[in-house]
Design a protein around this motif. Structure first.
Motif, PDB file in Angstrom:
ATOM      1  N   ILE A 214       0.846  -1.192   0.000  1.00 12.59           N
ATOM      2  CA  ILE A 214       0.000   0.000   0.000  1.00 12.59           C
ATOM      3  C   ILE A 214       0.879   1.237   0.000  1.00 12.59           C
ATOM      4  O   ILE A 214       2.040   1.173   0.405  1.00 12.59           O
ATOM      5  CB  ILE A 214      -0.926   0.073   1.247  1.00 12.59           C
ATOM      6  CG1 ILE A 214      -0.126  -0.228   2.513  1.00 12.59           C
ATOM      7  CG2 ILE A 214      -2.119  -0.820   1.111  1.00 12.59           C
ATOM      8  CD1 ILE A 214      -0.838   0.153   3.787  1.00 12.59           C
ATOM      9  N   PHE A 215       0.313   2.353  -0.476  1.00 11.15           N
ATOM     10  CA  PHE A 215       0.995   3.621  -0.262  1.00 11.15           C
ATOM     11  C   PHE A 215      -0.045   4.713  -0.119  1.00 11.15           C
ATOM     12  O   PHE A 215      -1.204   4.565  -0.503  1.00 11.15           O
ATOM     13  CB  PHE A 215       1.998   3.915  -1.375  1.00 11.15           C
ATOM     14  CG  PHE A 215       1.379   4.476  -2.624  1.00 11.15           C
ATOM     15  CD1 PHE A 215       0.784   3.645  -3.552  1.00 11.15           C
ATOM     16  CD2 PHE A 215       1.394   5.850  -2.857  1.00 11.15           C
ATOM     17  CE1 PHE A 215       0.223   4.164  -4.692  1.00 11.15           C
ATOM     18  CE2 PHE A 215       0.832   6.362  -3.998  1.00 11.15           C
ATOM     19  CZ  PHE A 215       0.233   5.529  -4.926  1.00 11.15           C
ATOM     20  N   GLU A 216       0.400   5.788   0.478  1.00 10.67           N
ATOM     21  CA  GLU A 216      -0.558   6.798   0.868  1.00 10.67           C
ATOM     22  C   GLU A 216       0.154   8.141   0.911  1.00 10.67           C
ATOM     23  O   GLU A 216       1.299   8.209   1.336  1.00 10.67           O
ATOM     24  CB  GLU A 216      -1.057   6.402   2.274  1.00 10.67           C
ATOM     25  CG  GLU A 216      -2.069   7.295   2.860  1.00 10.67           C
ATOM     26  CD  GLU A 216      -2.496   6.782   4.248  1.00 10.67           C
ATOM     27  OE1 GLU A 216      -3.509   7.257   4.729  1.00 10.67           O
ATOM     28  OE2 GLU A 216      -1.799   5.926   4.846  1.00 10.67           O
ATOM     29  N   VAL A 217      -0.521   9.197   0.426  1.00  7.97           N
ATOM     30  CA  VAL A 217       0.018  10.548   0.576  1.00  7.97           C
ATOM     31  C   VAL A 217      -0.778  11.223   1.675  1.00  7.97           C
ATOM     32  O   VAL A 217      -1.997  11.334   1.590  1.00  7.97           O
ATOM     33  CB  VAL A 217      -0.079  11.343  -0.732  1.00  7.97           C
ATOM     34  CG1 VAL A 217       0.394  12.779  -0.523  1.00  7.97           C
ATOM     35  CG2 VAL A 217       0.734  10.672  -1.821  1.00  7.97           C
ATOM     36  N   ILE A 218      -0.085  11.603   2.737  1.00  5.80           N
ATOM     37  CA  ILE A 218      -0.766  12.244   3.858  1.00  5.80           C
ATOM     38  C   ILE A 218      -0.547  13.742   3.759  1.00  5.80           C
ATOM     39  O   ILE A 218       0.570  14.235   3.970  1.00  5.80           O
ATOM     40  CB  ILE A 218      -0.237  11.709   5.203  1.00  5.80           C
ATOM     41  CG1 ILE A 218      -0.371  10.184   5.218  1.00  5.80           C
ATOM     42  CG2 ILE A 218      -0.973  12.339   6.378  1.00  5.80           C
ATOM     43  CD1 ILE A 218       0.572   9.510   6.184  1.00  5.80           C
ATOM     44  N   GLU A 219      -1.600  14.452   3.388  1.00 10.73           N
ATOM     45  CA  GLU A 219      -1.457  15.902   3.226  1.00 10.73           C
ATOM     46  C   GLU A 219      -1.904  16.606   4.498  1.00 10.73           C
ATOM     47  O   GLU A 219      -2.996  16.399   4.986  1.00 10.73           O
ATOM     48  CB  GLU A 219      -2.280  16.368   2.020  1.00 10.73           C
ATOM     49  CG  GLU A 219      -1.657  15.926   0.716  1.00 10.73           C
ATOM     50  CD  GLU A 219      -2.311  16.559  -0.489  1.00 10.73           C
ATOM     51  OE1 GLU A 219      -3.335  17.232  -0.333  1.00 10.73           O
ATOM     52  OE2 GLU A 219      -1.772  16.371  -1.601  1.00 10.73           O
TER      53      GLU A 219
END
Lengths: 159, 421, 230
Positions: free
Chosen positions: A91-96
């Motif tokens: 999984i990958f995720e961009v946490i803004e």
């Protein structure tokens, strides 16, 4: 002797964790025998060049391109070829957040032999030149090590 | 092999200067190796002070501070964590075992640690070594204490001795003494060569008992003192601990567990992977290593200078010798070869003696160094880098030998068969 | 071209030391026949040693040719000249001929270790025996195991001759080897030397400033008669 070393360490206390520092990423590796997990954490600035949300077409393209390179983790974290390790992005995720944003990615690793005792080489800057420093932490069975990777080709002996 | 014979005999002929040169090279090589070995031992002692522990958890502060006060008996925690939090966290299914640690009091300069029987079960150091008792038994009673090997040795404690615990870690006699609490030594630990030797261990309840009637860190007024015979292990509730060690069921789970603890909502906690923090700290110390190594190399350079001086000063006396060799048909390159060979021989003998001195010293002093400094001289006799240093020294000595040799060649060419001054 | 009886031919030879403007040596022509015992005399500083060193191939003349045994030393490389010297020549100094930390026998054996062809000249016979016989002739057989420093000057010079003649070289170059000896020993020394050189067919070139021994040689020349420096 140890006391002297430790006292100078107290004076040295400089590395604090968790903070968002530009150009600095973090990699955690954990292994139970042949199976392992990799956690990758870096500011988006180092991955695709900016930390605001991508609105323009050009930004969106840059973001996609940067994130796409996350698939090539096996080129950044290189295991001994004899182990025949397979690194798969899960999984990958961009946490803004308000002022900055981070990328987090997790990988599953499957090798044909136990990783503890081998040597791992790191080439983060080949893929992400803006990633100046990566704090690597490794837990491989009973081996616990860490290394601050500043340039391509640095390696860590898991002994 | 006439040149081997010539070189050996010529060096023998100058036995005094030869011996001094060999000694100076031997000592510098011995120093270089010994520093490397001490460095390795220090690293080993340092990073192996604790093993098999996946996480150390304490109140949120710096990882350095956390590892220093839990593993090295140094410094203090700014905050404790509640026993309730500890109980909750340890229920996490990823956790295999925990060791609670309650710090704060001292005994004549040594740290007092409140823990439980799991300390004996799960605390490991240097791979799979466990904490074992040399004498007596674990702290089963509320007033039982177990002392580390160094505590027992330095203070001359025997089983059954009564001890007094001071408040806060202070050197010598504490200012505030819990002298109303009669603790008794129930066991003495086997020496470990780690900071474990320099602490006193008791039950968590024993630690609580010290402070049951204290308020805000000050001693109770005489009327409020709780008589110690009214306290018992069963009735004393444990309020807080300072930290706890965690063994996880799997390494992969550990990463998730660490994140969960670090983001624990009810109380700010910090979980660190001890080995990773230790190796990070050790890397931070690499400059000390660099300085030590530089000093060793400078000593090697001084050894080479001594050799260079010894070889150069004899050159003039040896011009006659060179002329004779030329007359019987030696090439001027053979003269260079002879002198370079001499310095290579000197260096080789020096390096070899240095290795013998260093190995002998380490072997002879090993037990003393281990008990006195907690430096464990384990691992191979030579690492690859040490062998590389030896090779560099050998090559360096030979190259240094080229300086007088080329000078001799120049003189030999100028002199021909008669020594011209 | 040199005839078969000629050992040495110098032509138009000139030697100037580096840093000097005028040559030390200028020899238009000079020949030595095989088997000669040549005495070259002249006061010191006239280039006697320089000439010997050129013949030995240690110094390379600035100009001209040095033909020995039909080969021109000037055309050889440094290493070839060194090898040529080791094979074909013996050299005796005025004094301090021996390496102090080697035994007498080791000193004598030196040229054999430096040149395989010199060793081959001994033939198949046992080296030890050859040295014993040679030293027996020179009256130093009982000194072989001794340290060099225990020897008298006369004994040292005889050891030097033994070394120079071991392996029957074609040419023996001697640079005032008798100047440190008294008159009595001087003659004895020379007689022993000639006895052996004649036996081995070795040509002798002997330089000295002392003409009292001139009569023992087969030919005598003043260096000034061949060295034409002005």
């Amino acid at each position: 002797m140890l006391k002297v070393l430790l006292l100078s360490l107290m004076a040295l206390a400089h590395t604090e964790h968790g903070a968002h520092v530009h150009g600095t990423g973090k990699v955690s590796l954990a292994f139970d025998g042949k199976k392992g997990k990799l956690e990758f954490h870096a500011p988006t600035e180092a991955i695709y060049g900016f930390e605001h949300s991508a609105k323009s077409k050009k930004d969106k393209q840059k973001k996609e391109e940067g994130l796409g390179k996350l698939d090539a983790m096996a080129e950044m974290v290189v295991f001994d070829p004899a182990l025949k390790c397979e690194v798969k992005k899960e999984i990958f995720e961009v946490i803004e957040q308000k002022n900055h944003s981070d990328v987090e990615a997790e990988y599953a690793i499957n090798c044909e032999a136990p990783v503890a005792g081998s040597t791992v080489t790191f080439n983060f800057q080949k893929t992400y030149p803006r990633l100046k420093k990566v704090q690597v932490e490794v837990l491989a069975d009973q081996v616990q090590k860490s290394l601050e990777v500043k340039k391509n080709g640095e390696s860590l002996e898991l002994k | 092999m006439v040149f081997l014979k010539l070189a050996i005999k010529s060096l023998q002929n100058r036995a005094f200067a030869t011996t001094l040169t060999v000694i100076s090279i031997a000592l510098s090589v011995a120093l270089l190796l010994t520093v490397e070995r001490a460095k390795r031992a220090a690293e080993e002692g340092f990073t192996q002070t604790i093993s098999k522990t996946d996480l150390i958890v304490g109140a949120r502060s710096g990882p350095l501070q956390l590892i220093l006060y839990t593993v090295f008996n140094m410094g203090n925690a700014t905050h404790n964590i509640s026993y309730e939090t500890y109980e909750k966290v340890r229920m996490n299914p990823a956790i295999d075992w925990t060791i609670p640690y309650s710090l704060g009091d001292g005994h004549r300069g040594f740290r007092v640690v409140g823990t439980n029987q799991d300390f004996f079960k799960y605390y490991h150091y240097r791979g799979d070594r466990k904490v074992t008792l040399a004498e007596g038994q674990e702290f089963n009673d509320l007033w039982d204490v177990v002392v580390g090997a160094e505590v027992a040795r330095k203070l001359g404690y025997k089983l059954g001795d009564r001890v007094v615990v001071t408040h806060g870690v202070t050197k010598g006699e504490g200012i505030l003494q819990h002298d109303d609490r009669p603790f008794k030594i129930s066991g003495i630990l086997e020496a470990t060569g780690t900071p474990l030797d320099r602490a006193v261990y008791m039950s968590l309840q024993g630690m609580e008992a010290l402070h049951i009637d204290w308020q805000d860190g000050s001693a109770p007024s005489p009327d409020k003192i709780v008589p110690h015979n009214k306290l018992s292990k069963e009735t004393l509730p444990v309020q807080t601990i300072t930290a706890f060690f965690v063994g996880a069921k799997s390494r992969i789970e550990t990463l998730k567990l660490q994140r969960e603890i670090n983001t624990y909502k009810e109380e700010p906690l910090l979980a660190i992977i001890p080995g990773a923090t230790l190796s990070e700290l050790w890397n931070g110390l690499s400059y000390v290593e660099g300085v030590l190594r530089m000093i060793s190399w400078m000593v090697v350079a001084v050894g080479f200078m001594a050799m260079l001086i010894a070889l150069t000063t004899t050159l003039n006396e040896r011009r006659r010798e060179m002329a004779i060799l030329r007359a019987v048909g030696a090439k001027s390159t053979q003269i260079v070869g002879l002198l370079v060979f001499e310095s290579a021989l000197l260096t080789a003998v020096g390096v070899l003696s240095g290795v013998v001195v260093s190995v002998g010293l380490v072997a002879a002093l090993k037990p003393w160094i281990e008990t006195e400094f907690g430096l464990y001289l384990v691992g191979p006799w030579f690492t690859r880098s040490e062998l590389l240093y030896l090779a560099i020294t050998l090559v360096g000595g030979t190259v240094i030998g080229l300086i007088p040799a080329l000078r001799a060649q120049k003189l030999a060419l100028k002199d021909g068969l008669s020594v011209r001054t | 071209m040199s005839s078969s009886s000629e050992l040495i031919t110098l032509r138009d030879l000139s030697y100037t030391y580096s840093g000097q403007t005028s040559p030390t040596l200028h020899v238009p022509e000079f020949r030595v026949n095989k088997g000669e015992e040549l005495f070259l005399y002249g006061p010191s500083g006239t280039g006697k040693t320089t000439l010997l060193e050129i013949l030995a191939g240690v110094l390379r003349p600035t100009r001209g040719s040095v033909e020995i045994l039909g080969r021109d030393l000037v055309k050889m490389s440094d290493a070839e000249r060194d090898a040529f010297r080791a094979e074909h020549m013996g050299y005796v100094f005025q004094s301090f001929n021996l390496i102090p930390y080697l035994s007498v026998q080791e000193n004598i054996e030196l040229p054999l270790h430096l040149s395989a062809s010199r060793k081959a000249r001994l033939g198949t016979v046992d080296t030890e025996m050859v040295i014993r016989a040679l030293c027996g002739n020179l009256g130093i057989a009982d000194l072989l195991e001794k340290k060099v420093t225990e020897l008298s000057v006369g004994q040292q010079q005889r050891v030097a001759v033994a070394r120079a003649l071991l392996g029957k070289p074609d040419l023996l170059l001697a640079d005032e080897p008798t100047s440190a000896l008294d008159a009595d020993h001087r003659e004895k020394f020379l007689k022993l030397m000639f006895e052996l050189s004649e036996l081995y067919g070795t040509t002798v070139i002997f330089v000295s400033h002392d003409r009292s021994i001139e009569k023992l040689f087969s030919r005598s020349l003043s260096l000034e008669s061949i060295n034409k420096v002005v």
